[in-house]
Design a protein around this motif. Structure first.
Motif, PDB file in Angstrom:
ATOM      1  N   ARG A   1       0.850  -1.189   0.000  1.00 15.31           N
ATOM      2  CA  ARG A   1       0.000   0.000   0.000  1.00 15.31           C
ATOM      3  C   ARG A   1       0.888   1.242   0.000  1.00 15.31           C
ATOM      4  N   PRO A   2       0.537   2.267  -0.776  1.00 16.69           N
ATOM      5  CA  PRO A   2       1.358   3.481  -0.771  1.00 16.69           C
ATOM      6  C   PRO A   2       1.460   4.100   0.627  1.00 16.69           C
ATOM      7  N   VAL A   3       2.632   4.616   0.919  1.00 15.59           N
ATOM      8  CA  VAL A   3       2.843   5.317   2.188  1.00 15.59           C
ATOM      9  C   VAL A   3       1.828   6.440   2.350  1.00 15.59           C
ATOM     10  N   ALA A   4       1.524   7.126   1.251  1.00 15.70           N
ATOM     11  CA  ALA A   4       0.605   8.274   1.298  1.00 15.70           C
ATOM     12  C   ALA A   4      -0.812   7.872   1.677  1.00 15.70           C
TER      13      ALA A   4
ATOM     14  N   GLU B   1       0.602  13.770   3.346  1.00 22.44           N
ATOM     15  CA  GLU B   1       1.635  14.778   3.092  1.00 22.44           C
ATOM     16  C   GLU B   1       2.883  14.194   2.425  1.00 22.44           C
ATOM     17  N   PHE B   2       3.074  12.902   2.578  1.00 21.23           N
ATOM     18  CA  PHE B   2       4.253  12.246   2.024  1.00 21.23           C
ATOM     19  C   PHE B   2       4.256  12.260   0.496  1.00 21.23           C
ATOM     20  N   ALA B   3       3.101  12.431  -0.121  1.00 23.33           N
ATOM     21  CA  ALA B   3       2.997  12.359  -1.586  1.00 23.33           C
ATOM     22  C   ALA B   3       3.692  13.510  -2.300  1.00 23.33           C
ATOM     23  N   ALA B   4       4.105  14.543  -1.594  1.00 20.48           N
ATOM     24  CA  ALA B   4       4.766  15.702  -2.220  1.00 20.48           C
ATOM     25  C   ALA B   4       6.032  15.285  -2.961  1.00 20.48           C
ATOM     26  N   GLU B   5       6.386  16.080  -3.949  1.00 25.41           N
ATOM     27  CA  GLU B   5       7.637  15.887  -4.705  1.00 25.41           C
ATOM     28  C   GLU B   5       7.744  14.515  -5.361  1.00 25.41           C
ATOM     29  N   GLY B   6       6.599  14.021  -5.871  1.00 27.51           N
ATOM     30  CA  GLY B   6       6.621  12.796  -6.662  1.00 27.51           C
ATOM     31  C   GLY B   6       6.740  11.504  -5.879  1.00 27.51           C
ATOM     32  N   LYS B   7       6.386  11.531  -4.587  1.00 26.15           N
ATOM     33  CA  LYS B   7       6.535  10.325  -3.765  1.00 26.15           C
ATOM     34  C   LYS B   7       5.225   9.578  -3.560  1.00 26.15           C
ATOM     35  N   GLY B   8       4.160   9.974  -4.262  1.00 23.84           N
ATOM     36  CA  GLY B   8       2.836   9.443  -3.984  1.00 23.84           C
ATOM     37  C   GLY B   8       2.670   7.960  -4.226  1.00 23.84           C
ATOM     38  N   ALA B   9       3.431   7.378  -5.151  1.00 25.92           N
ATOM     39  CA  ALA B   9       3.266   5.964  -5.473  1.00 25.92           C
ATOM     40  C   ALA B   9       4.166   5.053  -4.651  1.00 25.92           C
TER      41      ALA B   9
ATOM     42  N   LEU C   1      11.278  15.145  12.541  1.00 26.39           N
ATOM     43  CA  LEU C   1      12.048  14.721  11.377  1.00 26.39           C
ATOM     44  C   LEU C   1      11.113  14.246  10.268  1.00 26.39           C
ATOM     45  N   ALA C   2      10.092  13.487  10.609  1.00 28.89           N
ATOM     46  CA  ALA C   2       9.138  13.022   9.606  1.00 28.89           C
ATOM     47  C   ALA C   2       8.427  14.196   8.943  1.00 28.89           C
ATOM     48  N   GLU C   3       8.039  15.172   9.736  1.00 30.22           N
ATOM     49  CA  GLU C   3       7.378  16.352   9.183  1.00 30.22           C
ATOM     50  C   GLU C   3       8.298  17.078   8.203  1.00 30.22           C
ATOM     51  N   ARG C   4       9.557  17.174   8.542  1.00 31.38           N
ATOM     52  CA  ARG C   4      10.529  17.852   7.669  1.00 31.38           C
ATOM     53  C   ARG C   4      10.734  17.071   6.377  1.00 31.38           C
ATOM     54  N   LEU C   5      10.700  15.741   6.453  1.00 32.97           N
ATOM     55  CA  LEU C   5      10.966  14.908   5.284  1.00 32.97           C
ATOM     56  C   LEU C   5       9.766  14.758   4.362  1.00 32.97           C
ATOM     57  N   ALA C   6       8.561  14.897   4.892  1.00 34.49           N
ATOM     58  CA  ALA C   6       7.361  14.642   4.090  1.00 34.49           C
ATOM     59  C   ALA C   6       7.343  15.481   2.816  1.00 34.49           C
TER      60      ALA C   6
ATOM     61  N   GLY D   1       8.336   5.070  11.189  1.00 32.52           N
ATOM     62  CA  GLY D   1       7.645   5.382  12.432  1.00 32.52           C
ATOM     63  C   GLY D   1       6.420   6.241  12.216  1.00 32.52           C
ATOM     64  N   GLU D   2       6.479   7.163  11.248  1.00 28.12           N
ATOM     65  CA  GLU D   2       5.309   7.999  10.981  1.00 28.12           C
ATOM     66  C   GLU D   2       4.181   7.182  10.349  1.00 28.12           C
ATOM     67  N   VAL D   3       4.524   6.226   9.494  1.00 24.87           N
ATOM     68  CA  VAL D   3       3.505   5.328   8.953  1.00 24.87           C
ATOM     69  C   VAL D   3       2.848   4.550  10.094  1.00 24.87           C
ATOM     70  N   VAL D   4       3.654   4.056  11.017  1.00 25.28           N
ATOM     71  CA  VAL D   4       3.125   3.331  12.173  1.00 25.28           C
ATOM     72  C   VAL D   4       2.207   4.228  12.995  1.00 25.28           C
ATOM     73  N   ARG D   5       2.624   5.450  13.243  1.00 21.70           N
ATOM     74  CA  ARG D   5       1.816   6.368  14.058  1.00 21.70           C
ATOM     75  C   ARG D   5       0.496   6.688  13.372  1.00 21.70           C
TER      76      ARG D   5
END
Length: 388
Positions: free
Chosen positions: A92-95, A100-108, A139-144, A168-172
């Protein structure tokens, strides 16, 4: 197999079971080769402790060391448990959990890709502060919203400081609880593990601060340090102002207290070995944490080719490092994780070995586990094979 015997030499302290004297000899030889070494070694075979050794001034079996990336093993054991429970889906996609993780082409990008270090989120252009590195949520917020350093899913590279915050952010998002809390509730406390993602204040007196490399070796390491703005330098935050000093980082109480899953673990060799024993064997009357399906999934190689950060080949299984690649004497399904100071820990499902090795000071060239692990693991596997 008999229980652990009393010490029989004037070298290391601690105990070994009958048939494991060669491990003590190897451990003593390691200490003789490196004067002033402070280290611990713990081994379990099919869940039972067979080696419990330590050496160094002021060190005993209960001493706690900074173990850095060893925490990635604990973190990904939690992820494996959640996949086993059906709470997380690897494909399953992280997004899906974290829009928010989908930014900058990371949605898939899927959770499987993320665990295989394929996200390209090894850092950020301006570097990261110690306060951010110590706090997985920040850190997760900064990386998203960050730009990946390669096309997500198309290559892989070791996310040294970031993978624990990302998973960890996916887990949370999926559970409403932090990875650190789940590790404490599901693994550390039930098994009484002396291995922590967030060291309690009450345990601080047992913590022995990291000793950096001696001056001569430090100078040599600095000459051979990667370019700060190459992928390796960015992954280890060497391009930040100031660049991250690993000894100073681990010796900061806020880092130990928050226990960032990628870089802030603290514990003993006993804790590491029991962690991996619990993953594959019956321990304290409890069945193995991982059933056959989850164990097969998480011990399957996921990264053919070369790691863009470390240069290793076939570096990862799923979340865990491929220990059979690093130590050919182990089985192909051996899984675990090293720590920057030279620590090493793994489980080998084929042999039933669970191994934990800790050091107090850095080993030159010790990335991926200090070099003495080859000697120690060879002795352990030979003794285990003879023990049957």
């Amino acid at each position: 197999m008999k229980q652990l015997d009393h010490p029989v030499s004037a070298g290391s302290s601690g105990t070994v079971a009958e048939g494991f004297a060669a491990v003590r000899e190897a451990f003593d030889a390691v200490a003789a080769d490196e004067p002033g070494l402070s280290a611990q070694l713990s081994v379990r075979l099919h869940g039972r402790e067979v080696v419990d050794l330590w050496t160094g001034d002021g060190v005993d079996g209960d001493s706690l060391f900074a173990l850095y990336s060893s925490g990635k093993g604990a973190a990904h054991l939690v992820v494996a448990l959640l996949v086993q429970d059906g709470v997380l889906d690897l494909d399953r996609p992280v997004a899906h959990h974290w829009p928010e993780f989908a930014a900058e082409g990371k949605g898939a990008l899927t959770l499987r890709d993320l665990l295989a270090h394929r996200a390209g989120l090894i850092g950020v252009d301006e570097g990261l502060s110690t306060a951010t590195l110590a706090d997985d949520r920040s850190l997760a917020e900064r990386l998203a919203g960050a730009r990946p350093y390669w096309e997500p899913g198309e290559a892989y590279g070791y996310h040294a400081f970031t993978i624990g915050a990302l998973t960890g952010e996916v887990v949370r998002r999926a559970t409403g609880r932090s990875l650190q809390r789940l590790y404490r509730e599901r693994v550390r406390e039930p098994y009484g593990l002396d291995f922590h993602l967030g060291l309690p204040e009450s345990a601080e007196p047992r913590y022995l601060p990291v000793q950096p490399l001696p001056p001569a070796l430090r100078a040599r390491a600095e000459r051979q340090a990667p370019a700060p703005r190459g992928l390796t330098g960015i992954a280890f935050n060497l391009h930040a102002e100031p660049p991250t000093d690993l000894a100073e980082f681990a010796n900061t109480r806020a880092v130990r207290a928050q226990g960032p899953a990628s870089s802030g673990s603290v514990g003993s060799a006993r804790g590491l070995a029991k962690l991996y024993a619990a993953a594959i064997s019956e321990v304290d009357g409890r069945p193995p944490l991982l059933g056959p399906d989850a164990l097969a999934e998480f011990t399957t190689p996921h990264t053919p080719g070369t790691d863009l950060v470390t240069g290793e080949t076939g570096h990862f299984l799923l979340g865990f490092e491929a220990q059979g690649v690093r130590y050919p004497v182990l089985g192909a399904r051996a899984f675990g994780h090293s720590g920057a100071v030279g620590a090493q820990a793994f489980a080998d499902p084929g042999s039933g070995i669970a191994y934990g090795y800790t050091r107090r000071r850095f080993s030159f060239g010790g990335g991926g586990g200090a070099s003495e692990n080859h000697r120690l693991i060879a002795a352990v596997t030979a003794c285990a094979r003879n023990a049957g």
